[in-house]
Write a protein that holds these residues in place. Sequence first.
Motif, PDB file in Angstrom:
ATOM      1  N   UNK A 252      -7.094 -40.396  54.302  1.00 30.40           N
ATOM      2  CA  UNK A 252      -7.786 -39.962  52.949  1.00 30.40           C
ATOM      3  C   UNK A 252      -9.125 -39.668  53.121  1.00 30.40           C
ATOM      4  N   UNK A 253      -9.692 -39.528  54.264  1.00 27.11           N
ATOM      5  CA  UNK A 253     -11.234 -39.195  54.489  1.00 27.11           C
ATOM      6  C   UNK A 253     -11.106 -37.908  55.079  1.00 27.11           C
ATOM      7  N   UNK A 254     -11.931 -37.352  54.965  1.00 27.65           N
ATOM      8  CA  UNK A 254     -12.101 -35.808  55.560  1.00 27.65           C
ATOM      9  C   UNK A 254     -13.562 -35.767  56.466  1.00 27.65           C
ATOM     10  N   UNK A 255     -13.220 -35.708  57.918  1.00 26.95           N
ATOM     11  CA  UNK A 255     -14.277 -35.952  58.609  1.00 26.95           C
ATOM     12  C   UNK A 255     -15.520 -34.521  58.323  1.00 26.95           C
ATOM     13  N   UNK A 256     -15.048 -33.463  58.017  1.00 20.37           N
ATOM     14  CA  UNK A 256     -16.204 -32.569  57.443  1.00 20.37           C
ATOM     15  C   UNK A 256     -17.074 -33.085  56.303  1.00 20.37           C
ATOM     16  N   UNK A 257     -16.267 -33.690  55.398  1.00 22.81           N
ATOM     17  CA  UNK A 257     -16.776 -34.245  53.978  1.00 22.81           C
ATOM     18  C   UNK A 257     -17.356 -35.636  54.114  1.00 22.81           C
ATOM     19  N   UNK A 258     -16.882 -36.687  54.992  1.00 22.83           N
ATOM     20  CA  UNK A 258     -17.052 -37.930  54.624  1.00 22.83           C
ATOM     21  C   UNK A 258     -17.798 -38.378  56.232  1.00 22.83           C
ATOM     22  N   UNK A 259     -17.588 -37.455  57.210  1.00 22.97           N
ATOM     23  CA  UNK A 259     -17.786 -38.174  58.419  1.00 22.97           C
ATOM     24  C   UNK A 259     -19.463 -37.860  58.803  1.00 22.97           C
ATOM     25  N   UNK A 260     -20.169 -36.715  57.993  1.00 22.34           N
ATOM     26  CA  UNK A 260     -21.358 -36.565  58.327  1.00 22.34           C
ATOM     27  C   UNK A 260     -22.181 -37.024  57.055  1.00 22.34           C
ATOM     28  N   UNK A 261     -23.397 -37.093  57.366  1.00 25.58           N
ATOM     29  CA  UNK A 261     -24.465 -37.765  56.418  1.00 25.58           C
ATOM     30  C   UNK A 261     -25.060 -39.087  56.714  1.00 25.58           C
ATOM     31  N   UNK A 262     -24.499 -39.566  57.891  1.00 25.25           N
ATOM     32  CA  UNK A 262     -25.307 -40.866  58.496  1.00 25.25           C
ATOM     33  C   UNK A 262     -26.599 -40.748  58.609  1.00 25.25           C
ATOM     34  N   UNK A 263     -27.155 -39.518  59.377  1.00 24.61           N
ATOM     35  CA  UNK A 263     -28.396 -39.046  59.811  1.00 24.61           C
ATOM     36  C   UNK A 263     -29.185 -38.929  58.774  1.00 24.61           C
ATOM     37  N   UNK A 264     -28.703 -38.583  57.536  1.00 22.72           N
ATOM     38  CA  UNK A 264     -29.588 -38.340  56.273  1.00 22.72           C
ATOM     39  C   UNK A 264     -30.049 -39.778  55.666  1.00 22.72           C
ATOM     40  N   UNK A 265     -29.017 -40.795  55.880  1.00 25.26           N
ATOM     41  CA  UNK A 265     -29.513 -42.362  55.529  1.00 25.26           C
ATOM     42  C   UNK A 265     -30.586 -42.891  56.552  1.00 25.26           C
ATOM     43  N   UNK A 266     -30.360 -42.420  57.776  1.00 23.40           N
ATOM     44  CA  UNK A 266     -31.180 -42.819  58.777  1.00 23.40           C
ATOM     45  C   UNK A 266     -32.682 -42.574  58.721  1.00 23.40           C
ATOM     46  N   UNK A 267     -32.880 -41.128  58.149  1.00 20.50           N
ATOM     47  CA  UNK A 267     -34.175 -40.532  57.824  1.00 20.50           C
ATOM     48  C   UNK A 267     -34.725 -40.964  56.710  1.00 20.50           C
ATOM     49  N   UNK A 268     -34.005 -41.520  55.665  1.00 19.82           N
ATOM     50  CA  UNK A 268     -34.546 -41.738  54.485  1.00 19.82           C
ATOM     51  C   UNK A 268     -35.091 -43.362  54.374  1.00 19.82           C
ATOM     52  N   UNK A 269     -34.222 -44.150  54.609  1.00 24.72           N
ATOM     53  CA  UNK A 269     -34.665 -45.477  54.631  1.00 24.72           C
ATOM     54  C   UNK A 269     -35.961 -45.829  55.268  1.00 24.72           C
ATOM     55  N   UNK A 270     -36.126 -45.261  56.491  1.00 25.42           N
ATOM     56  CA  UNK A 270     -37.690 -45.880  57.241  1.00 25.42           C
ATOM     57  C   UNK A 270     -38.726 -45.451  56.384  1.00 25.42           C
ATOM     58  N   UNK A 271     -38.742 -44.371  55.314  1.00 18.19           N
ATOM     59  CA  UNK A 271     -39.799 -44.158  54.345  1.00 18.19           C
ATOM     60  C   UNK A 271     -40.109 -45.097  53.639  1.00 18.19           C
ATOM     61  N   UNK A 272     -38.966 -45.711  52.768  1.00 17.63           N
ATOM     62  CA  UNK A 272     -39.001 -46.728  52.085  1.00 17.63           C
ATOM     63  C   UNK A 272     -39.540 -48.004  52.630  1.00 17.63           C
ATOM     64  N   UNK A 273     -39.082 -48.412  53.908  1.00 22.24           N
ATOM     65  CA  UNK A 273     -39.452 -49.684  54.488  1.00 22.24           C
ATOM     66  C   UNK A 273     -40.761 -49.576  55.154  1.00 22.24           C
ATOM     67  N   UNK A 274     -41.126 -48.345  55.432  1.00 22.60           N
ATOM     68  CA  UNK A 274     -42.679 -48.293  56.251  1.00 22.60           C
ATOM     69  C   UNK A 274     -43.599 -48.428  55.069  1.00 22.60           C
ATOM     70  N   UNK A 275     -43.422 -47.850  53.833  1.00 17.17           N
ATOM     71  CA  UNK A 275     -44.350 -47.912  52.923  1.00 17.17           C
ATOM     72  C   UNK A 275     -44.364 -49.225  52.450  1.00 17.17           C
ATOM     73  N   UNK A 276     -43.285 -50.004  52.386  1.00 18.56           N
ATOM     74  CA  UNK A 276     -43.328 -51.592  51.870  1.00 18.56           C
ATOM     75  C   UNK A 276     -43.838 -52.216  52.964  1.00 18.56           C
ATOM     76  N   UNK A 277     -43.918 -51.960  54.399  1.00 16.66           N
ATOM     77  CA  UNK A 277     -44.585 -52.663  55.358  1.00 16.66           C
ATOM     78  C   UNK A 277     -45.913 -52.650  55.106  1.00 16.66           C
ATOM     79  N   UNK A 278     -46.518 -51.148  54.610  1.00 15.09           N
ATOM     80  CA  UNK A 278     -47.843 -50.988  54.621  1.00 15.09           C
ATOM     81  C   UNK A 278     -48.448 -51.604  53.225  1.00 15.09           C
ATOM     82  N   UNK A 279     -47.506 -51.736  52.206  1.00 14.94           N
ATOM     83  CA  UNK A 279     -48.134 -52.256  51.004  1.00 14.94           C
ATOM     84  C   UNK A 279     -48.034 -54.123  51.203  1.00 14.94           C
ATOM     85  N   UNK A 280     -47.320 -54.719  51.949  1.00 10.89           N
ATOM     86  CA  UNK A 280     -47.196 -56.017  51.856  1.00 10.89           C
ATOM     87  C   UNK A 280     -47.811 -56.602  53.318  1.00 10.89           C
ATOM     88  N   UNK A 281     -47.801 -55.786  54.219  1.00 12.00           N
ATOM     89  CA  UNK A 281     -48.398 -56.533  55.440  1.00 12.00           C
ATOM     90  C   UNK A 281     -49.741 -55.678  55.947  1.00 12.00           C
TER      91      UNK A 281
END
Length: 281
Positions: A252-281
């Motif tokens: 029920x999963x389509x590799x073209x639709x569901x398989x890609x997109x992990x890289x988008x998450x991998x480039x998004x979350x570091x921005x949040x975590x690094x800003x949190x790192x600067x705010x708290x450490x």
Amino acid sequence: MFEFSRYLGKLKRDLYKARKVSISIASVTVFQGIAHHVKSRVFSLFSPLLSSIRDLAPIILVIAFFQIFVLQQSIPDLGRLLIGTLFVAVGLALFIRGLETGLFPIGESMAYAFARKGNLAWLIAFAFALGFGTTIAEPALIAVAGEAAKVAAEAGVITDNDESRSSYALGLRITVAVSVGIAIVAGVWRILKGWPIHYLIIGGYVGIVTMTAFAPKEIIGIAYDSGGVTTSTITVPLVTALGVGLASSIKGRNPMVDGFGLIAFASLTPMIFVMAYGMFF
């Protein structure tokens, strides 16, 4: 009797000639097979190199054009530049060959294996470990973290000594690696559930914009750059192979639709975590 002996002699000579012809034909066939094999191996070896040179050609032409026609200067140390360009082409060709023969197949095969195993806990653990391990070893992240520590020391944010710079850089690398591990877990969970990717991406960027308003200004640029350096030579091949392999193995999963997109998450979350790192450490 004499006629019979002559007939036997003629028969032996014909058989000998036929044997020589068959041996010659077999030798030619073997030689042709070896030549074809060598030719195919040489082509497979040099094909990535030619592709790399073709891919590098636009960069070389742009640099040469601006150096010669805009700056109107001769290219300094042309010999070393050509040798360096050749090294880059060879390295890029070997890297691409390694991706095709090693990283992509192992990533997809492990995704298939985890899907068949049906153990969600192990799949999530593998996704986090893959994201963390590939990111912590990313050469681009190591370089950016070291430069960030150096700039932070010069700005007085941390103590200007080797131990403080090393600790700051390591903390930054671990923060980014943890964020990528969590991002890959979120991406894998999205594939399993079949959620649309754009809602998650929009929500993530809303969080980034919100945190930018509260994060220290010294960390914002580093945070934004961290999102780019994580999606580099080591992370992208394995993470992409994981997503495509997992989507291909789930009904029920389509590799073209569901398989890609992990890289988008991998480039998004570091921005949040690094800003949190600067705010708290």
